[in-house]
Structures are given as structure tokens and as C-alpha cells.
Design an enzyme around this catalytic site. Structure first.
Site, PDB file in Angstrom:
ATOM      1  N   GLN A 185      16.170 -29.127  60.231  1.00  0.00           N
ATOM      2  CA  GLN A 185      16.682 -28.976  61.588  1.00  0.00           C
ATOM      3  C   GLN A 185      15.656 -29.379  62.648  1.00  0.00           C
ATOM      4  O   GLN A 185      15.888 -29.227  63.836  1.00  0.00           O
ATOM      5  CB  GLN A 185      17.121 -27.523  61.815  1.00  0.00           C
ATOM      6  CG  GLN A 185      18.282 -27.112  60.937  1.00  0.00           C
ATOM      7  CD  GLN A 185      18.636 -25.646  61.074  1.00  0.00           C
ATOM      8  OE1 GLN A 185      18.046 -24.894  61.837  1.00  0.00           O
ATOM      9  NE2 GLN A 185      19.629 -25.214  60.302  1.00  0.00           N
ATOM     10  N   HIS A 250      15.680 -23.402  61.923  1.00  0.00           N
ATOM     11  CA  HIS A 250      15.624 -22.331  62.927  1.00  0.00           C
ATOM     12  C   HIS A 250      14.425 -22.482  63.865  1.00  0.00           C
ATOM     13  O   HIS A 250      13.583 -21.593  63.988  1.00  0.00           O
ATOM     14  CB  HIS A 250      15.601 -20.958  62.257  1.00  0.00           C
ATOM     15  CG  HIS A 250      16.885 -20.618  61.544  1.00  0.00           C
ATOM     16  ND1 HIS A 250      17.130 -19.391  61.012  1.00  0.00           N
ATOM     17  CD2 HIS A 250      17.991 -21.367  61.275  1.00  0.00           C
ATOM     18  CE1 HIS A 250      18.328 -19.386  60.437  1.00  0.00           C
ATOM     19  NE2 HIS A 250      18.869 -20.595  60.601  1.00  0.00           N
ATOM     20  N   GLU A 344      26.492 -15.429  68.634  1.00  0.00           N
ATOM     21  CA  GLU A 344      26.499 -14.534  69.791  1.00  0.00           C
ATOM     22  C   GLU A 344      26.299 -15.263  71.115  1.00  0.00           C
ATOM     23  O   GLU A 344      25.674 -16.320  71.158  1.00  0.00           O
ATOM     24  CB  GLU A 344      25.370 -13.494  69.668  1.00  0.00           C
ATOM     25  CG  GLU A 344      25.454 -12.592  68.472  1.00  0.00           C
ATOM     26  CD  GLU A 344      24.296 -11.605  68.408  1.00  0.00           C
ATOM     27  OE1 GLU A 344      24.327 -10.740  67.519  1.00  0.00           O
ATOM     28  OE2 GLU A 344      23.366 -11.693  69.236  1.00  0.00           O
ATOM     29  N   TYR A 354      17.455  -7.780  70.821  1.00  0.00           N
ATOM     30  CA  TYR A 354      18.821  -8.229  70.565  1.00  0.00           C
ATOM     31  C   TYR A 354      19.233  -8.088  69.099  1.00  0.00           C
ATOM     32  O   TYR A 354      20.305  -8.552  68.713  1.00  0.00           O
ATOM     33  CB  TYR A 354      19.010  -9.650  71.100  1.00  0.00           C
ATOM     34  CG  TYR A 354      19.024  -9.637  72.607  1.00  0.00           C
ATOM     35  CD1 TYR A 354      20.206  -9.546  73.320  1.00  0.00           C
ATOM     36  CD2 TYR A 354      17.834  -9.613  73.325  1.00  0.00           C
ATOM     37  CE1 TYR A 354      20.219  -9.459  74.696  1.00  0.00           C
ATOM     38  CE2 TYR A 354      17.833  -9.530  74.708  1.00  0.00           C
ATOM     39  CZ  TYR A 354      19.032  -9.460  75.393  1.00  0.00           C
ATOM     40  OH  TYR A 354      19.033  -9.352  76.765  1.00  0.00           O
ATOM     41  N   TYR A 365      24.847 -15.855  53.723  1.00  0.00           N
ATOM     42  CA  TYR A 365      25.545 -17.027  53.212  1.00  0.00           C
ATOM     43  C   TYR A 365      26.019 -16.847  51.778  1.00  0.00           C
ATOM     44  O   TYR A 365      26.977 -17.476  51.353  1.00  0.00           O
ATOM     45  CB  TYR A 365      24.646 -18.267  53.319  1.00  0.00           C
ATOM     46  CG  TYR A 365      24.381 -18.670  54.743  1.00  0.00           C
ATOM     47  CD1 TYR A 365      25.392 -19.190  55.539  1.00  0.00           C
ATOM     48  CD2 TYR A 365      23.118 -18.518  55.305  1.00  0.00           C
ATOM     49  CE1 TYR A 365      25.161 -19.555  56.853  1.00  0.00           C
ATOM     50  CE2 TYR A 365      22.869 -18.878  56.620  1.00  0.00           C
ATOM     51  CZ  TYR A 365      23.890 -19.396  57.385  1.00  0.00           C
ATOM     52  OH  TYR A 365      23.656 -19.748  58.689  1.00  0.00           O
TER      53      TYR A 365
END
Length: 469
Positions: A185, A250, A344, A354, A365
Site C-alpha cells: 500500500q 496501513h 468509520e 478512537y 479477515y
């Protein structure tokens, strides 16, 4: 309920472990029984399948989905697949009513099913027709878009290229862009302008930075540079998220300047959900706040605290790939990827936790429950969450009158389901959603231009301008 084996879903679930939709600090120990199938579904099934049955979009229906199939699944269960039996919980007539209620509710998931590419560049919406006008197609993975004051755009390609795009769709590649770790990513990600760009020509890039002494490690970095023509000069990293990690996902990496003139940016937890997001001694799984030069504001919540990362503004995050200043309230809003379910939308408060991965509306997963809690004391709730996960990326508030009925709406791209999600906001809550441009492609970026038009970046397609017609 039903076939829970898809990807090994919930293999460890028993009746006492089923989550209710309103589960807070203690798991439900006894299922509630009501007079209505809707109430029975919400009390016994919604924790796994979503209040609106959204999670059924992930099911492959191994045991069928006719009323008879559902009746058998609910009554007898499939222990080996983690589906409990409800024969002792409900009477046969109640099970039939519940099965029929589910059959009707499954229609809700059809909105996620799009198999064909659009046949036209003109789309019907609830408020009128929109034409998608492609303004740049050279970019393969358009991760970030920023608008220059001369009607030009800056567009990042995840692979490591930064383009200046002219009003006539021609482009030039910017030189001296930093080396990126283009893997997983990671790559060249967001781009924004300094609030005083017109006078100082300063831009900021976020990217996955290789560790200069260990090629197996990388992390999120924020680079500040001056744009001179088509070159970056005086480039320097003003923030490097520590520690470096071997994982290649991430990174977070969205940036925005707040009304206070400070730079806010996200850093993902790099896949280490059990340690990083809740540990304020590292920079991962956090939203950070620094000055335009990389200094730490003294009113940051962890400023002066021993061992803490003083740049942290909020923590307990998974992977935020949407970050925006709400132009109507001046709050910082973000969205972040959940695991399987539980994406979210959050409004950021200084020093707030949070919750990842102490609480979550999603599961792992592999189908196993990560946490039995969706809420907990001391943790700030999201204002909205998605089940199933839409894989959100890009985020913008509509602040112009160009689009009928859209002013004040929040626009979110979906990577997974390949659409633009229009969220109608009222009193800080999402009260309605419309799915636009279905199956257009993995929608990575959404930005409002200074002239009031919306631009979107679609992987494999390029950059589009939304034109009402």
C-alpha cells in the site's frame, strides 16, 4: 446467522458470544426474545450481519437462501461453521417469520452488486444528471490531488511520479521527487499546498520512506519542498513516523491544514493493531499535528509528557485515508479503514482515543472476533460506520452551490465497491447515503477545487471533473 464459513467467518462463535448491535462494555449473556422478527433480528443477529443486513454482501450462501434454507439454518445451525442453533430460543413460527424478514432485508445488499462497467459518462443522481469529464489520464494510481492558483493541478501517482496538469490536459512530470517504497500500500501518496502557497510556493508530500540503513524497513514521512517550475527544491522531511516497520501496508498518509494554521496528518498502525494504536510512545496509528515547519505546538495533548510522541493529536486509529477540514464547523473530520466491517467516520478531538483495536464494529479477515466491544468508556465513538467495509479513500465536503442539493454533503470514495458515496450530514451525523457512479473503478481521491467543482481520482482511469448537466 446462516452460512458463516466464508473466509472462516466467526468459527469461534457460540450463542453467548454473539454480539448485539448495541453491545457496549459487556457481551450479551442471554439472547432477547421479542414479539416481532425485526426486534429478534436486532437482538440476536445484527451484531454479526449488520443492522440493515449489510454484512450479507460477504456471504456465499453455502447452505442456500430460500425461506426453507434459512429456516433450517436458524433452527438447527451449523456448528462446524460457527452458526449456533436457535431451536431452543424460538418457536418454529418465530423462526419462519425471522427467515422471511431476512429474505426481505437481503434486498438491501443489492446496492453493492454491480458487475458491468458504466456504458456512458453521464449518470443519473437523485438531484440531477452529472457528466464525468476526464481531465487527466496519464496517471495510473491517482493518490492525491492539489489545485494550483493558475488553474493547474498537482497529481500524485502512487508509483512515485508527481505531475503538473495544465488546463488543456497536458502535463509535465515534477523533478526531484523523493524516493518512495512502491510496494503493497506504499508509494507516493498525498499532496497539499501551504496555505500561503501563492507567495511561498511550498508544497507537502506524504510518502512511504525506505529506511536508509535497512532496506527491509519503511515508514510514513512528510516532506516539505518549494515548487519552482517543474522542480522541487529545498526538500526536507519534516516528519518521519517512528518506528520503521517491515510491513508494507496501513501508512495512512492524508494531510490537511486546520483553521489554526497547523498541519494535521494521519499515520496508520502498520498492521500491528495490538501495540501501536494504543501506545502513545510511538507515532503509528495516530493523527498528528505540527507546524508548517515541523515543530511541535506546545498545546498538543502530549506535549512535555515523558516518552510520548509530542506530535500526537489523537490516537487509537487503524488506517485513515480520508482527512478534511469541515468548512462549516472548522472541525477536522476523517474516515478510516476498519477490518472486515467497521469502516468509520470520526470528528477529531484533542487527545481523544478512537479505540482501535479495543473496540470495533468489524471482525478480523479470518472471520474471528477481534474484540467483543463496539463501545467502551473513555473511547470516542465514530459518528458513522459501514458494514460491510466499503474501503474508503479520499474525502471532501461540498461547499459550493454548483451541485443542486449537495451543499454540505460529505463525499467519500470507495475502493472496494468502486463508487462515490454521497453522505448527507445533519447535526454532525450521516442521515442518508447515495451511491454514485457505480463500478466506475477503485475511487481513490475526492477533492473540492477552489472554483467549486468536485474532482475524483480513479485507479486505472485517471482524474475526472464532475459536471452537472
Amino acid at each position: 446467522m446462516l452460512n458463516l464459513k466464508t473466509a472462516g467467518i466467526l468459527s469461534i462463535i457460540s450463542i453467548t458470544a454473539l454480539l448485539s448491535f448495541n453491545l457496549k462494555e459487556k457481551p450479551i449473556e442471554k439472547n432477547g426474545i421479542s414479539d416481532t422478527p425485526e426486534a429478534n433480528y436486532q437482538a440476536n443477529c445484527s451484531g454479526c450481519h449488520g443492522a440493515k443486513m449489510n454484512a450479507f454482501v460477504d456471504r456465499k450462501w453455502k447452505y442456500g437462501k430460500t425461506p426453507e434454507d434459512l429456516f433450517k439454518s436458524i433452527k438447527n445451525g451449523y456448528k462446524e461453521d460457527g452458526m449456533p442453533a436457535f431451536a431452543e430460543t424460538f418457536k418454529d413460527e418465530e423462526i419462519k417469520e425471522l427467515a422471511n424478514y431476512i429474505i426481505k432485508g437481503i434486498e438491501n445488499v443489492d446496492r453493492y452488486n454491480e458487475n458491468e462497467k458504466p456504458k456512458s459518462d453521464i449518470f443519473e443522481t437523485e438531484e440531477g444528471k452529472i457528466k464525468l469529464v476526464k481531465v487527466f489520464d496519464k496517471v495510473k494510481i491517482p493518490w492525491g490531488i492539489a489545485f494550483l492558483p493558475n488553474k493547474k493541478m498537482l497529481v500524485t501517482d502512487k508509483s512515485g511520479e508527481l505531475y503538473i496538469v495544465n488546463d488543456d490536459k497536458s502535463s509535465v512530470e515534477v523533478e526531484n521527487v523523493p524516493e518512495v517504497r512502491f510496494a503493497g500500500q506504499g508509494g507516493l501518496m498525498d499532496v497539499i499546498l501551504h496555505p500561503n502557497f501563492a507567495s511561498n510556493q511550498i508544497i507537502y508530500l506524504s510518502y512511504s520512506k525506505p529506511n536508509p540503513t535497512d532496506a527491509s524497513l519503511q515508514t510514513t514521512a512528510i516532506l516539505k519542498a518549494k515548487l519552482e517550475g517543474n522542480k522541487l527544491v529545498d526538500a526536507k522531511d519534516i516528519f518521519i513516523a517512528l518506528p520503521y516497520s517491515k510491513t508494507r501496508h496501513h501508512y495512512g498518509s492524508r494531510m490537511v491544514f486546520g483553521k489554526d494554521g497547523l498541519l494535521y496528518f494521519s499515520v496508520g498502525e502498520r498492521g500491528n493493531n495490538q501495540e501501536n494504536p494504543q501506545d502513545t510512545n510511538n507515532a503509528l496509528g495516530k493523527l498528528h499535528r505540527i507546524t508548517d515547519n515541523g515543530e511541535i505546538p506546545k498545546d498538543n495533548p502530549f506535549y512535555g509528557k515523558a516518552k510520548a510522541q509530542e506530535s500526537i493529536f489523537s490516537y487509537g486509529h487503524r488506517n485513515q485515508q480520508g482527512l478534511v477540514l469541515n468548512p462549516f464547523t472548522n472541525e477536522i473530520w476523517s474516515h478510516e479503514h476498519g477490518p472486515r466491517g467497521g469502516d468509520e467516520i470520526n470528528i477529531h478531538k484533542k487527545g481523544a482515543n478512537y479505540g482501535w483495536a479495543v473496540v470495533s464494529y468489524g471482525i478480523n479477515y479470518n472471520g474471528k472476533i477481534m474484540t467483543p466491544f463496539t463501545q467502551k468508556e473513555g473511547i470516542t465513538d465514530p459518528i458513522h460506520y459501514w458494514i460491510p467495509s466499503i474501503a474508503p479513500s479520499g474525502m471532501a465536503f461540498v461547499n459550493s452551490d454548483i451541485y443542486k442539493g449537495w451543499k454540505g454533503n460529505l463525499m467519500v470514495g470507495s475502493l472496494r465497491f468502486q463508487y462515490l458515496n454521497r453522505c448527507v450530514i445533519k447535526d454532525g451525523k450521516v442521515i442518508k447515503e447515495e451511491l454514485l457512479f457505480k463500478n466506475i473503478g477503485r475511487l481513490r481521491e475526492v477533492r473540492m477545487a477552489p472554483d467549486g467543482y468536485i474532482y475524483i481520482g480513479v485507479e486505472g482511469e485517471g482524474v475526472y471533473k464532475l459536471m452537472p448537466i
